[in-house]
Design a protein around this motif. Structure first.
Motif, PDB file in Angstrom:
ATOM      1  N   ASN A 177       3.016   2.042   0.547  1.00  0.00           N
ATOM      2  CA  ASN A 177       2.208   2.707   1.625  1.00  0.00           C
ATOM      3  C   ASN A 177       3.137   2.977   2.766  1.00  0.00           C
ATOM      4  O   ASN A 177       3.147   4.311   3.356  1.00  0.00           O
ATOM      5  N   GLU A 181       4.088   6.958   4.208  1.00  0.00           N
ATOM      6  CA  GLU A 181       3.820   7.101   5.537  1.00  0.00           C
ATOM      7  C   GLU A 181       5.119   7.623   6.052  1.00  0.00           C
ATOM      8  O   GLU A 181       5.027   8.741   7.010  1.00  0.00           O
ATOM      9  N   ILE A 184       5.624  11.509   5.209  1.00  0.00           N
ATOM     10  CA  ILE A 184       4.603  12.335   6.075  1.00  0.00           C
ATOM     11  C   ILE A 184       5.018  12.452   7.473  1.00  0.00           C
ATOM     12  O   ILE A 184       4.953  13.377   8.042  1.00  0.00           O
ATOM     13  N   THR A 198       3.674  16.984   1.226  1.00  0.00           N
ATOM     14  CA  THR A 198       2.439  16.932   2.150  1.00  0.00           C
ATOM     15  C   THR A 198       1.551  15.867   1.460  1.00  0.00           C
ATOM     16  O   THR A 198       1.681  15.365   0.147  1.00  0.00           O
ATOM     17  N   GLU A 199       0.358  15.686   2.297  1.00  0.00           N
ATOM     18  CA  GLU A 199      -0.664  14.628   1.643  1.00  0.00           C
ATOM     19  C   GLU A 199      -1.032  15.088   0.022  1.00  0.00           C
ATOM     20  O   GLU A 199      -1.751  14.049  -0.479  1.00  0.00           O
ATOM     21  N   ASP A 200      -0.997  16.384  -0.084  1.00  0.00           N
ATOM     22  CA  ASP A 200      -1.502  16.779  -1.536  1.00  0.00           C
ATOM     23  C   ASP A 200      -0.334  16.632  -2.693  1.00  0.00           C
ATOM     24  O   ASP A 200      -0.680  17.045  -3.685  1.00  0.00           O
ATOM     25  N   LYS A 220      -2.395  11.920  -5.630  1.00  0.00           N
ATOM     26  CA  LYS A 220      -1.891  12.582  -4.320  1.00  0.00           C
ATOM     27  C   LYS A 220      -1.473  11.508  -3.271  1.00  0.00           C
ATOM     28  O   LYS A 220      -2.047  10.370  -3.253  1.00  0.00           O
ATOM     29  N   SER A 222      -2.274  11.498  -0.308  1.00  0.00           N
ATOM     30  CA  SER A 222      -3.518  10.865   0.334  1.00  0.00           C
ATOM     31  C   SER A 222      -4.270   9.973  -0.394  1.00  0.00           C
ATOM     32  O   SER A 222      -4.956   9.079   0.481  1.00  0.00           O
ATOM     33  N   ASP A 223      -4.348   9.784  -1.502  1.00  0.00           N
ATOM     34  CA  ASP A 223      -5.214   8.720  -2.260  1.00  0.00           C
ATOM     35  C   ASP A 223      -4.103   7.637  -2.499  1.00  0.00           C
ATOM     36  O   ASP A 223      -4.798   6.253  -2.661  1.00  0.00           O
ATOM     37  N   ILE A 225      -1.706   6.404  -0.381  1.00  0.00           N
ATOM     38  CA  ILE A 225      -1.218   5.847   0.872  1.00  0.00           C
ATOM     39  C   ILE A 225      -1.748   4.530   1.558  1.00  0.00           C
ATOM     40  O   ILE A 225      -1.425   3.630   2.358  1.00  0.00           O
ATOM     41  N   ASP A 226      -3.239   4.498   1.096  1.00  0.00           N
ATOM     42  CA  ASP A 226      -4.046   3.288   1.531  1.00  0.00           C
ATOM     43  C   ASP A 226      -4.115   2.303   0.051  1.00  0.00           C
ATOM     44  O   ASP A 226      -4.969   1.459   0.199  1.00  0.00           O
TER      45      ASP A 226
END
Length: 264
Positions: A177, A181, A184, A198-200, A220, A222-223, A225-226
């Motif tokens: 994670n 971060e 990004i 990118t986030e994608d 991705k 974005s999926d 990162i958390d």
């Protein structure tokens, strides 16, 4: 004789029989665990397995003093570390010192994240480019070189293994994670033509290779990162263009969205 010994990936069960036999026979054992360590085993458990005391060295004793090399003139001395001992360039320097001082040496290899992460990701090893490492930011300074290495690999249609900072001396280990971060954050500071991550972007988070509860999760950024990857050690892979066999592995084994199959 000087023995340079790798303990493998995760715990004492990764130790080779060759390493175990050598450690039971040498006169003195030193360890450096600031570049890598057996995260799944305690010092006591390693000592109990080899029936010997282990002397832990700090960074300066390894990189600046290295008096254990001279000690090997009169004794059988072992230096142990996690993973494979020659992955870190510092350790190859010890072999150079032995050659210069006419000290016999023996290298006992261990399994390494540099091969195991690639294998467990399901990606083809020959399609990987330069390996890079993301460091913990120092006073909020985020070096761009890890990001730039990934972009260079992407431009050459090559995958990237991203190692994450280890500060084993104070039990600080970068997570997937935190690594994502970091990428990004650096992306947002780059010129537009370099904003390829990118986030994608598809990424693979890998945790605890060699353990019974290892995780390989693709998706991705974005999926991921958390996503909770649990305890260390972690690493990241940023894939380039996928072969259909690689994409199927990521979908059916690593949980990636099936839409990546359409892009092959």
């Amino acid at each position: 004789m000087f023995y340079l010994i790798g303990l493998g990936l995760f715990d004492i069960d990764d130790m080779s029989i060759k390493a175990l036999n050598a450690l039971r026979e040498v006169d003195v054992i030193y360890a450096e665990f600031f570049t890598s360590k057996l995260i799944g085993s305690t010092l006591d458990s390693i000592e109990n397995r080899i029936n010997s005391k282990i002397n832990i060295l700090n960074r300066s004793e390894v990189e600046e003093d290295s008096s254990f090399i001279d000690e090997a003139k009169d004794k059988n001395v072992a230096l142990i570390t996690g993973g494979d001992p020659l992955i870190a360039t510092t350790h190859s320097e010890f072999i150079v010192q032995c050659k210069k001082k006419n000290i016999d040496y023996k290298i006992i290899h261990g399994s390494s994240i540099l091969s195991s992460a690639l294998a467990i990701s399901g990606l083809q090893g020959y399609k990987f480019g330069k390996v890079t490492t993301i460091p913990f930011p120092d006073h909020n300074f985020f070096p761009k070189s890890p990001y730039e290495a990934i972009v260079e690999n992407l431009n050459n249609d090559m995958h990237t293994l991203v190692l994450l900072d280890i500060q084993a001396h104070n039990d600080r280990y970068m997570t997937v994670n935190q690594g994502l971060e970091y990428l990004i954050k650096v992306k947002n500071s780059m010129d537009k033509e370099y904003q390829l991550i990118t986030e994608d972007t598809l990424a693979i988070g890998i945790a605890r290779v060699g353990s019974n509860d290892n995780i390989v999760k693709a998706g991705k950024i974005s999926d991921l990162i958390d996503y909770d990857f649990g305890s260390p050690l972690h690493s990241i892979i940023i894939p380039s263009k996928l072969h259909i066999v690689e994409a199927e592995y990521l979908v059916y084994v690593a949980g990636a969205d099936k839409s990546i199959l359409d892009e092959c």
